[in-house]
Design an enzyme around this catalytic site. Structure first.
Site, PDB file in Angstrom:
ATOM      1  N   THR A   1      44.047  44.293  36.119  1.00 39.63           N
ATOM      2  CA  THR A   1      44.074  43.461  37.319  1.00 39.63           C
ATOM      3  C   THR A   1      44.594  44.318  38.462  1.00 39.63           C
ATOM      4  OG1 THR A   1      44.482  41.465  36.017  1.00 39.63           O
ATOM      5  CG2 THR A   1      44.996  41.361  38.365  1.00 39.63           C
TER       6      THR A   1
ATOM      7  N   LYS B   1      39.175  37.534  39.686  1.00 38.67           N
ATOM      8  CA  LYS B   1      40.400  37.572  38.883  1.00 38.67           C
ATOM      9  C   LYS B   1      41.620  37.176  39.706  1.00 38.67           C
ATOM     10  CE  LYS B   1      43.460  38.727  35.716  1.00 38.67           C
ATOM     11  NZ  LYS B   1      43.832  37.767  34.675  1.00 38.67           N
TER      12      LYS B   1
ATOM     13  N   LYS C   1      53.028  40.641  41.544  1.00 42.12           N
ATOM     14  CA  LYS C   1      52.079  41.709  41.882  1.00 42.12           C
ATOM     15  C   LYS C   1      50.702  41.128  42.204  1.00 42.12           C
ATOM     16  CE  LYS C   1      49.730  43.650  38.805  1.00 42.12           C
ATOM     17  NZ  LYS C   1      48.372  43.563  38.213  1.00 42.12           N
TER      18      LYS C   1
END
Length: 286
Positions: free
Chosen positions: A89, A165, A234
């Site tokens: 990711t 995502k 994040k």
């Protein structure tokens, strides 16, 4: 297929094991010592893994992926894979850069981040979001089939998979925040938060994200983590950066960023993402 796998964290180790189980020849490398994967060959360098029919990366973040692949010079090595499948990711911007860098190097690039926690990875039940040239996705489809229940294709620009995502992870964190606030609200009125979540996740919100994370919140079971609050922060930051680039306001993402920062400030960064609920509970005096 002859496959190199780079990154043996909670997700990567299970994914690599499934490739071995499916009969592929797998070479593995991790930045730290990492676990042994039965049936896989551990190699001494990333370059030894980054070759063959395909190389898969499952690294923690942009910095790790850039350090290993770009700064590590793997795309300039004499031996390189036919296709690099980036399953981490990472940011939309990095994915776009990687596509261009790989094209110049003559190496195929497919972005294929996944939805699912380590238990889903172990069961080969991940949902894989793939984008890149159709021919390259087709070439690595047997590998994706070994690791996931379904591959969802989103076109020929790899960064689109990363956008999907990040959008999905934003929705997951939003759901956790909503459940945490709702549970704190219910407890403020004498109703056990666990009872509220049990009822709602069995009826109005009977979907995997609400049921799985709702169960963790109800049980206050935040360790061992499947996916940490630190990684959740994040991903929300990456979503905000991509949103700003596209001039798409995401005001609630900013709220989530601040609440995740609150959790980290209280030394909760390494508990499960479901532990975001502790922020609402603490603010309510519970």
């Amino acid at each position: 297929m002859d496959v190199g796998f780079i990154g043996l964290g909670r997700m990567g180790r299970a994914m690599a094991a499934n490739l071995v189980e499916a009969g592929h020849t797998v070479r593995v490398w991790n930045r730290s010592a990492g676990p042994e994967i039965e049936g896989a060959t551990r190699v001494a360098s990333a370059a030894e893994a980054f070759r063959g029919d395909a190389a898969i990366t499952m690294l923690a973040d942009d910095a790790a992926l850039r350090a290993v692949i770009v700064e590590g010079g793997l795309l300039d090595a004499p031996e390189r894979p036919a296709v690099h499948v980036g399953m981490s990711t990472v940011s939309v911007a990095l994915s776009r850069d990687l596509a261009a860098i790989h094209a110049r190097a003559g190496v195929g690039y497919v972005a294929a981040p996944v939805f699912g926690r380590p238990d889903a990875a172990a069961a080969g039940a991940l949902n894989i979001v793939a984008a890149g040239p159709e021919s390259e996705i087709g070439r690595v489809q047997p590998l994706l089939d070994a690791m996931g229940a379904k591959t969802w294709r989103f076109g020929d620009a790899p960064e689109r998979a990363n956008a999907v995502k990040l959008a999905g992870n934003f929705m997951i964190v939003s759901a956790i925040e909503a459940m945490g606030e709702a549970a704190a609200f219910a407890e403020g009125h004498g109703v056990a938060g666990a009872d509220l979540l049990e009822m709602l996740t069995a009826t109005l919100f009977a979907s995997p994200v609400y049921k799985n994370y709702g169960g963790l919140i109800a049980a206050k079971r935040y360790e061992p983590p499947g996916f940490t609050l630190r990684l959740g922060l994040k991903d929300v930051r990456l979503a905000l950066a991509a949103a700003e680039e596209a001039q798409v306001p995401m005001p609630f993402a900013s709220v989530l960023r601040d609440n995740l920062l609150d959790a980290l400030a209280h030394r909760a960064g390494d508990i499960d993402l479901a532990g975001l609920a502790t922020v609402a509970a603490r603010r309510s005096g519970r």
